[in-house]
Design an enzyme around this catalytic site. Structure first.
Site, PDB file in Angstrom:
ATOM      1  N   ASP A 264       3.808  26.064 -48.004  1.00 29.02           N
ATOM      2  CA  ASP A 264       5.139  25.477 -48.146  1.00 29.02           C
ATOM      3  C   ASP A 264       5.478  25.467 -49.634  1.00 29.02           C
ATOM      4  O   ASP A 264       4.669  25.021 -50.450  1.00 29.02           O
ATOM      5  CB  ASP A 264       5.126  24.053 -47.579  1.00 29.02           C
TER       6      ASP A 264
ATOM      7  N   HIS B  79      16.179  20.690 -54.699  1.00 30.36           N
ATOM      8  CA  HIS B  79      15.169  20.100 -53.814  1.00 30.36           C
ATOM      9  C   HIS B  79      13.970  19.601 -54.621  1.00 30.36           C
ATOM     10  O   HIS B  79      13.496  18.477 -54.429  1.00 30.36           O
ATOM     11  CB  HIS B  79      14.728  21.130 -52.775  1.00 30.36           C
TER      12      HIS B  79
ATOM     13  N   ARG C 100       7.983  10.872 -58.950  1.00 33.67           N
ATOM     14  CA  ARG C 100       7.823  10.683 -60.401  1.00 33.67           C
ATOM     15  C   ARG C 100       9.187  10.398 -61.016  1.00 33.67           C
ATOM     16  O   ARG C 100       9.773  11.277 -61.666  1.00 33.67           O
ATOM     17  CB  ARG C 100       7.243  11.949 -61.048  1.00 33.67           C
TER      18      ARG C 100
ATOM     19  N   GLU D  27      12.685  17.310 -43.595  1.00 35.57           N
ATOM     20  CA  GLU D  27      13.608  18.178 -44.313  1.00 35.57           C
ATOM     21  C   GLU D  27      13.840  19.417 -43.463  1.00 35.57           C
ATOM     22  O   GLU D  27      12.894  19.995 -42.945  1.00 35.57           O
ATOM     23  CB  GLU D  27      12.996  18.625 -45.648  1.00 35.57           C
TER      24      GLU D  27
ATOM     25  N   GLU E 192      14.340  23.159 -43.174  1.00 38.98           N
ATOM     26  CA  GLU E 192      13.973  24.270 -44.039  1.00 38.98           C
ATOM     27  C   GLU E 192      14.037  25.576 -43.267  1.00 38.98           C
ATOM     28  O   GLU E 192      14.258  25.589 -42.053  1.00 38.98           O
ATOM     29  CB  GLU E 192      12.557  24.066 -44.595  1.00 38.98           C
TER      30      GLU E 192
ATOM     31  N   ASP F 215      10.149  20.039 -41.905  1.00 35.24           N
ATOM     32  CA  ASP F 215       8.957  19.646 -42.658  1.00 35.24           C
ATOM     33  C   ASP F 215       8.895  18.125 -42.657  1.00 35.24           C
ATOM     34  O   ASP F 215       9.667  17.467 -43.342  1.00 35.24           O
ATOM     35  CB  ASP F 215       9.067  20.204 -44.078  1.00 35.24           C
TER      36      ASP F 215
ATOM     37  N   GLN G 203       2.655   9.566 -49.030  1.00 33.31           N
ATOM     38  CA  GLN G 203       2.664  10.679 -49.984  1.00 33.31           C
ATOM     39  C   GLN G 203       2.713  10.192 -51.431  1.00 33.31           C
ATOM     40  O   GLN G 203       2.021  10.738 -52.294  1.00 33.31           O
ATOM     41  CB  GLN G 203       3.859  11.589 -49.706  1.00 33.31           C
TER      42      GLN G 203
ATOM     43  N   LYS H 175       1.543  14.899 -45.262  1.00 35.52           N
ATOM     44  CA  LYS H 175       2.260  16.125 -44.923  1.00 35.52           C
ATOM     45  C   LYS H 175       1.574  16.932 -43.833  1.00 35.52           C
ATOM     46  O   LYS H 175       2.080  17.972 -43.442  1.00 35.52           O
ATOM     47  CB  LYS H 175       2.383  17.017 -46.171  1.00 35.52           C
TER      48      LYS H 175
ATOM     49  N   THR I 200       4.757  19.664 -38.339  1.00 29.41           N
ATOM     50  CA  THR I 200       5.789  20.586 -38.798  1.00 29.41           C
ATOM     51  C   THR I 200       6.367  21.179 -37.526  1.00 29.41           C
ATOM     52  O   THR I 200       5.612  21.643 -36.663  1.00 29.41           O
ATOM     53  CB  THR I 200       5.199  21.699 -39.683  1.00 29.41           C
TER      54      THR I 200
END
Length: 163
Positions: A12, A19, A28, A82, A84, A116, A123, A136, A140
């Site tokens: 991925d 994004h 962060r 998300e 994708e 996703d 996380q 994660k 999926t």
């Protein structure tokens, strides 16, 4: 409705600067887009066994959550997904043999819609310093059909200008 292909492996990638910056702000806030983003593909190796067809129920994962001085174990409170695009690679390459950018399209069979799934609170805690893991790897989902590159060819357009 079944998976349209047997998935042996997947990676991925962050392919859009918007994004990457949005996810970076979640993890962060003080430094959302790391300097290596513009120089190399940023991605992680996924867990192929967690890929299921769209519509399959997804179980809310549990993991370590940082709530104070010490983490606690519990179900995610920030389940997210998300939308994708997943590329289905056909012929692949031999181990250690790179594929040139000019030949890349010859290796892509088609695309699937992909969700996703992420446990964002798990996380945020496990992300540093190695990257996505349990937050994660629980689900999926992909569409039960593959759209070939040939079918998409009439809609192809140039990429936006990069600056």
């Amino acid at each position: 409705m079944l998976l349209p292909v047997a998935v042996g492996d997947y990676s991925d990638f962050y392919t859009g600067i918007h994004h990457a910056a949005n996810i970076g702000r979640l993890l962060r806030p003080d430094n959302p887009l790391l300097p290596n983003y513009k120089w190399l593909p940023i991605g992680y190796h996924g867990r192929a066994s967690s890929i299921v067809v769209s519509g399959t129920p997804v179980t809310r994962p549990s993991g370590q959550l940082k709530t104070g001085d010490q983490p606690v174990f519990g179900p995610t409170g920030r389940l997210d997904y998300e939308a994708e695009l997943g590329f289905v690679v056909g012929s692949g390459n031999r181990l250690g043999r790179p594929i040139s950018i000019g030949d890349a399209l010859e290796h892509i069979f088609g695309v699937v819609l992909l969700n996703d799934w992420s446990a964002r609170d798990i996380q945020a805690w496990e992300y540093q310093p190695l990257g996505p893991f349990l937050a994660k790897s629980f689900a999926t989902t992909i569409s039960p059909w593959i759209v070939t590159l040939e079918a998409l060819a009439p809609f192809r357009c140039p990429a936006f200008a990069r600056g």
